[in-house]
Design a protein around this motif. Structure first.
Motif, PDB file in Angstrom:
ATOM      1  N   UNK A   1      69.583  42.683   9.047  1.00 32.03           N
ATOM      2  CA  UNK A   1      68.693  41.526   9.152  1.00 32.03           C
ATOM      3  C   UNK A   1      68.594  40.784   7.828  1.00 32.03           C
ATOM      4  N   UNK A   2      69.117  39.560   7.811  1.00 36.52           N
ATOM      5  CA  UNK A   2      69.009  38.732   6.602  1.00 36.52           C
ATOM      6  C   UNK A   2      67.845  37.755   6.681  1.00 36.52           C
ATOM      7  N   UNK A   3      67.097  37.768   7.789  1.00 35.43           N
ATOM      8  CA  UNK A   3      65.908  36.927   7.884  1.00 35.43           C
ATOM      9  C   UNK A   3      66.063  35.753   8.827  1.00 35.43           C
TER      10      UNK A   3
ATOM     11  N   UNK B   1      59.409  35.747  13.565  1.00 32.97           N
ATOM     12  CA  UNK B   1      58.432  36.502  12.767  1.00 32.97           C
ATOM     13  C   UNK B   1      58.890  37.941  12.553  1.00 32.97           C
ATOM     14  N   UNK B   2      59.578  38.507  13.530  1.00 37.44           N
ATOM     15  CA  UNK B   2      60.038  39.889  13.405  1.00 37.44           C
ATOM     16  C   UNK B   2      61.163  40.039  12.391  1.00 37.44           C
ATOM     17  N   UNK B   3      61.759  38.941  11.964  1.00 41.84           N
ATOM     18  CA  UNK B   3      62.873  39.028  11.009  1.00 41.84           C
ATOM     19  C   UNK B   3      62.439  38.815   9.568  1.00 41.84           C
ATOM     20  N   UNK B   4      61.191  38.456   9.326  1.00 42.29           N
ATOM     21  CA  UNK B   4      60.714  38.240   7.958  1.00 42.29           C
ATOM     22  C   UNK B   4      60.027  39.503   7.438  1.00 42.29           C
ATOM     23  N   UNK B   5      60.236  39.791   6.171  1.00 40.11           N
ATOM     24  CA  UNK B   5      59.663  41.014   5.595  1.00 40.11           C
ATOM     25  C   UNK B   5      58.234  40.807   5.105  1.00 40.11           C
ATOM     26  N   UNK B   6      57.876  39.570   4.740  1.00 37.45           N
ATOM     27  CA  UNK B   6      56.541  39.332   4.175  1.00 37.45           C
ATOM     28  C   UNK B   6      56.035  37.940   4.542  1.00 37.45           C
TER      29      UNK B   6
ATOM     30  N   UNK C   1      65.526  33.589   0.814  1.00 33.43           N
ATOM     31  CA  UNK C   1      65.901  34.553   1.840  1.00 33.43           C
ATOM     32  C   UNK C   1      64.714  35.474   2.128  1.00 33.43           C
ATOM     33  N   UNK C   2      64.376  35.641   3.407  1.00 36.64           N
ATOM     34  CA  UNK C   2      63.142  36.349   3.738  1.00 36.64           C
ATOM     35  C   UNK C   2      63.350  37.595   4.597  1.00 36.64           C
ATOM     36  N   UNK C   3      64.615  38.050   4.716  1.00 35.97           N
ATOM     37  CA  UNK C   3      64.888  39.265   5.476  1.00 35.97           C
ATOM     38  C   UNK C   3      64.974  40.479   4.579  1.00 35.97           C
ATOM     39  N   UNK C   4      65.755  41.468   5.003  1.00 34.50           N
ATOM     40  CA  UNK C   4      65.902  42.697   4.238  1.00 34.50           C
ATOM     41  C   UNK C   4      67.206  42.764   3.459  1.00 34.50           C
ATOM     42  N   UNK C   5      68.225  42.044   3.919  1.00 32.14           N
ATOM     43  CA  UNK C   5      69.544  42.104   3.287  1.00 32.14           C
ATOM     44  C   UNK C   5      70.050  40.682   3.025  1.00 32.14           C
ATOM     45  N   UNK C   6      70.471  40.452   1.782  1.00 31.05           N
ATOM     46  CA  UNK C   6      71.072  39.161   1.447  1.00 31.05           C
ATOM     47  C   UNK C   6      71.822  39.322   0.135  1.00 31.05           C
ATOM     48  N   UNK C   7      72.264  38.235  -0.429  1.00 29.14           N
ATOM     49  CA  UNK C   7      73.035  38.277  -1.664  1.00 29.14           C
ATOM     50  C   UNK C   7      72.242  38.960  -2.779  1.00 29.14           C
TER      51      UNK C   7
END
Length: 338
Positions: free
Chosen positions: A161-163, A324-329, A179-185
């Motif tokens: 999940x990159x957000x 909303x389920x893809x954002x960490x905060x 970027x607001x997910x869990x995995x990104x650059x």
């Protein structure tokens, strides 16, 4: 003397035979969907188990290292060339936690995963990275990579999940900050960073490789590389967007193209499996609440592309439960009824 009459042999008439055949055909017609449904239920359960094992491996990795695997590491391809390339995927990072230590040991992390010393890993197909309902994902293809040239390639049905969105061809620090997910650059997400709650935040999800045509299927969803179009997904588009977007393949800057590559999708009837940051796995229906969608642009209503953003969100635009389920905060409050 009494006359002995010959015994009459009674057989089936043509009409009786046709009636029996018709009854058998009806029974088969009734039974076949049930058999297919049972087989699909078994495939969906196996897919669920694949995601469960991957999620637990990722959680275990995080407990050991302190952060989740980097979603999109960058590293030089050649030591004498000052140019960066995408490196290994999240799935490569968690190989030891998936009882694949021997395969992990074959990788030379001093070089890029695309280097000739590492390309053997691409030719290894791993069943736990492939949904059994995803046709073609287990097919091995030959691709031409940067170094050393041709290599065997295997693919995956799953992604991290990159957000809410991804940044195609944008590697600068400013856009990455959005970027607001869990995995990104260059990500280094900690469990403490998931303030929305680990049970309310996607970790991994499905993305049907079999939706791509032959050309696109060759170049996307490589299991061992960290490109957004390979092992990371976002919720910019609604689930199973292939049922809402024209089937277009080509330049990945086309948002409809990216919907097939980086959106969430599956061949399970009605929805997709998702793993959460707490290690649980749930099946979500494609009818889940999502933001309004404009099929003319391939983007949600109220969003326009912004190179520094990466998207400009119009005032009053609200994220759906799916986003909303893809954002960490993101601070969204998601009730159990949602």
């Amino acid at each position: 003397m009494a006359k002995i009459l010959p015994r009459r042999r009674r057989g089936f008439t043509l009409i009786e035979i046709l009636v029996v055949i018709a009854i058998i055909a009806v029974l088969i017609g009734l039974l076949l969907p049930a058999v297919q449904s049972a087989r699909e239920a078994a495939r969906r359960m196996q897919c669920n188990n694949n995601l469960k094992q991957l999620a637990l491996a990722t959680v275990h990795y995080t407990e050991i290292v302190g952060t989740m695997p980097m979603g999109f590491p960058f590293q030089r391809m050649f030591t004498n060339v000052n140019r960066m390339y995408s490196n290994h995927s999240v799935f490569v990072s968690v190989l030891p936690q998936m009882d694949q230590q021997a395969l992990f040991n074959t990788i030379n992390f001093d070089g890029n995963v695309h280097n000739s010393a590492n390309t053997t890993i691409f030719g290894v197909g791993l069943n736990f990275l492939q949904c059994p309902s995803d046709p073609g994902v287990a097919e091995r293809r030959v691709v031409q990579i940067l170094d050393p040239g041709d290599a065997s390639m295997h693919y995956t049905s799953y992604a991290g999940n990159s957000g809410t969105w991804q940044l195609w061809f944008q590697q600068d620090p400013i856009p990455q900050a959005h970027m607001n997910g869990l995995f990104h650059l260059s990500s280094s997400t900690r469990m403490a960073d998931i303030t929305d709650g680990t049970s309310n935040t996607f970790l991994l999800g499905e993305r049907a490789h079999g939706l791509l045509n032959k050309s696109s299927a060759t170049w996307w969803h490589w299991w061992a590389t960290a490109n957004y179009g390979d092992t990371l997904f976002c919720t910019l588009w609604p689930m199973n967007s292939h049922r809402r977007v024209d089937e277009l393949f080509g330049d990945s800057s086309d948002p409809r193209m990216a919907a097939y590559i980086s959106g969430t999708s599956s061949f399970h009837p009605g929805g997709c499996n998702f793993a959460f940051a707490d290690g649980s796995v749930r099946f979500f229906k494609e009818s889940i609440n999502a933001w309004a969608y404009d099929p003319r642009t391939g983007l949600p209503v109220g969003l326009t592309f912004d190179p520094a953003g990466p998207y400009r969100v119009a005032k009053g635009t609200t994220r759906g439960v799916f986003q909303a389920l893809s954002t960490r905060s993101g601070g969204e409050v998601i009730g159990a009824e949602d």
